[in-house]
Scaffold this motif. Structure first.
Motif, short mmCIF file in Angstrom:
data_model
loop_
_atom_site.label_atom_id
_atom_site.label_comp_id
_atom_site.label_asym_id
_atom_site.label_seq_id
_atom_site.Cartn_x
_atom_site.Cartn_y
_atom_site.Cartn_z
N LEU A 39 -30.96 1.01 -14.58
CA LEU A 39 -30.18 2.32 -14.98
C LEU A 39 -28.76 2.33 -15.23
CD1 LEU A 39 -31.39 4.38 -12.83
CD2 LEU A 39 -29.22 3.93 -11.47
N LYS A 99 -29.22 5.16 -18.68
CA LYS A 99 -28.26 6.03 -18.90
C LYS A 99 -27.60 6.41 -20.29
CE LYS A 99 -23.25 7.19 -16.34
NZ LYS A 99 -22.66 6.25 -15.36
N TYR A 153 -31.62 9.88 -17.32
CA TYR A 153 -31.03 9.27 -16.31
C TYR A 153 -30.67 10.40 -15.47
CZ TYR A 153 -27.01 7.09 -13.39
OH TYR A 153 -25.95 7.36 -12.73
N SER A 154 -29.88 11.52 -15.69
CA SER A 154 -30.28 12.63 -15.03
C SER A 154 -30.82 13.16 -14.01
CB SER A 154 -29.65 14.10 -15.85
OG SER A 154 -29.43 14.96 -14.68
N SER A 167 -30.84 10.52 -11.56
CA SER A 167 -30.42 10.42 -10.43
C SER A 167 -30.61 11.53 -9.06
CB SER A 167 -28.75 10.67 -10.64
OG SER A 167 -28.28 9.71 -11.69
N ARG A 168 -30.98 12.58 -9.21
CA ARG A 168 -30.60 13.75 -9.15
C ARG A 168 -31.85 12.91 -7.81
NH1 ARG A 168 -30.93 17.06 -13.80
NH2 ARG A 168 -33.37 17.00 -13.18
N ILE A 200 -28.14 9.57 -5.86
CA ILE A 200 -26.73 9.30 -6.84
C ILE A 200 -26.19 10.19 -8.08
CG2 ILE A 200 -27.65 6.81 -6.02
CD1 ILE A 200 -28.81 6.28 -8.79
N GLN A 201 -25.26 9.74 -7.80
CA GLN A 201 -24.15 10.27 -9.13
C GLN A 201 -23.14 9.35 -10.27
OE1 GLN A 201 -25.04 13.01 -10.36
NE2 GLN A 201 -26.16 14.02 -9.34
#
Length: 96
Positions: free
Chosen positions: A75, A79, A86-87, A90-91, A95-96
């Motif tokens: 991950l 990123k 990655y965005s 994450s959505r 996770i953020q």
């Protein structure tokens, strides 16, 4: 993989999913292809992302990953290398 993703399916298959299924889980090419098909179906069902990804491309990726023995991107690497992907991940994972 069960949820699919709204965008970035090809890149996720190329850098993470194919490598994980073949070189971590040790699935056969046929088993990995079936899992990827289910991932694509989930992406279509859950996010309306139904554009075509050719089976020949998926098979080619799986063969090359099997021959190369490449490990899936972490991950953190996603990123660094592909912030847009990655965005998206994450959505989906919350996770953020």
């Amino acid at each position: 993989m069960e949820r699919g993703v709204p965008d970035g399916r090809s890149r996720l298959i190329l850098y993470v999913i194919s490598r994980y299924l073949i070189n971590v889980k040790g699935l056969s090419l046929e088993e990995a292809e079936a899992v990827i098909d289910a991932f694509l179906e989930a992406s279509c069902r859950n996010y309306g992302n139904c554009s075509k990804i050719y089976k020949s491309w998926i098979r080619h990726v799986l063969r090359r990953v099997s021959e190369g023995g490449w490990r899936p991107w972490s991950l953190e690497r996603v990123k660094q290398e592909d912030p847009e992907l990655y965005s998206t991940i994450s959505r989906v994972l919350g996770i953020q």
